[in-house]
Scaffold this active site. Structure first.
Site, short mmCIF file in Angstrom:
data_model
loop_
_atom_site.label_atom_id
_atom_site.label_comp_id
_atom_site.label_asym_id
_atom_site.label_seq_id
_atom_site.Cartn_x
_atom_site.Cartn_y
_atom_site.Cartn_z
CB SER A 159 2.59 2.40 -3.09
OG SER A 159 3.60 1.77 -4.02
CE1 TYR A 215 -1.09 -0.75 -5.20
CE2 TYR A 215 1.11 -0.09 -5.67
CZ TYR A 215 0.07 -0.52 -4.75
OH TYR A 215 0.32 -0.65 -3.69
#
Length: 251
Positions: free
Chosen positions: A146, A160
């Site tokens: 990501s 996250y």
């Protein structure tokens, strides 16, 4: 005397979380490039079977496997199921399955922490561990990270970002551990990508676009193109590396 030649066997790929969005785009691109492709899904069998139909429309074989990456048995077992269902071999693993939970650090329930890490870190590790026993020389491992593993632009992303940053270390270690076998391992960091989970016309889209240098969302196919390159013979000397497909989010 005649000599009968046979075409080389098609490569076989496993794409976790391949029933929609980036995973579906990757699965279809690998099929277009000549691979038979298995995908995993958790709940939406109809969507998974639609991806399989698209794979088969390219002339390749497709296989949809229900598997929950948070379940250790599922995460590891899906590799054997892929090999059994698609001809006894595995050449490419794409670790795409993941979940995203955002919120203030101090309010995350322990159960949410466990669930996210189980899917985003433990599941990736266990699937890769199982795949390492099946991948032959020249195998490819591509993990989807990501942009938030490289740049966290605001509060709420601590858990996250932690999970995706862990995959960078995993990738570098895999490159060292599997390099002698000619197996490469790389990680791709998507930025804001137009999917049903994060649409380019969604309520938070304008802010995300503004964080990129290009001022727009990316398309799932743009991520798939990078994964396809890293899965190809042309990328045989590329390993342990990070690739951003993020429109300049980390610039």
């Amino acid at each position: 005397m005649s000599v009968t030649s046979s075409a080389p066997a098609a490569r076989t790929a496993l794409v976790t979380g391949g029933s929609r969005g980036i995973g579906a785009a990757i699965a279809l691109r690998l099929a277009q490039d000549g691979a038979d492709v298995a995908i995993t899904y958790v709940a939406n069998e109809d969507a998974a079977q639609e991806v399989v139909r698209k794979i088969e429309a390219t002339g390749r074989r497709g296989l949809a496997l229900r598997a929950d990456s948070a379940d250790p048995a599922d995460a590891a077992g899906v590799v054997e199921r892929t090999v059994a269902g698609l001809g006894g071999r595995l050449d490419i693993l794409v670790n795409n399955a993941g979940i995203g939970l955002l919120g203030p650090l101090e309010y995350f329930p322990v159960a949410d922490v466990g669930q996210l890490l189980a899917v985003n870190v433990q599941g990736v590790f266990l699937t890769t561990q199982a795949a390492a026993t099946k991948l032959a020389r020249g195998g490819r491992i591509v993990t989807i990270g990501s942009c938030m593993a490289q740049r966290v632009p605001g509060p709420g992303g601590t858990l996250y970002a932690t999970s995706k940053a862990a995959l960078i270390g995993l990738t570098k270690a895999l490159a060292r551990e599997l390099g002698e076998r000619g197996i490469t391992a790389n990680i791709v960091h998507p930025g804001p990508i137009d999917t049903d989970m994060n649409p380019a016309d969604g309520p938070y889209a304008a802010g995300q676009s503004a964080m990129t240098a290009l001022g727009r969302f990316g398309a799932a196919d743009e991520v798939a193109s990078m994964v396809a390159f890293l899965s190809s013979d042309e990328a045989a000397y590329v390993t342990g590396a990070e690739f951003s497909v993020d429109g300049g989010h980390a610039a």
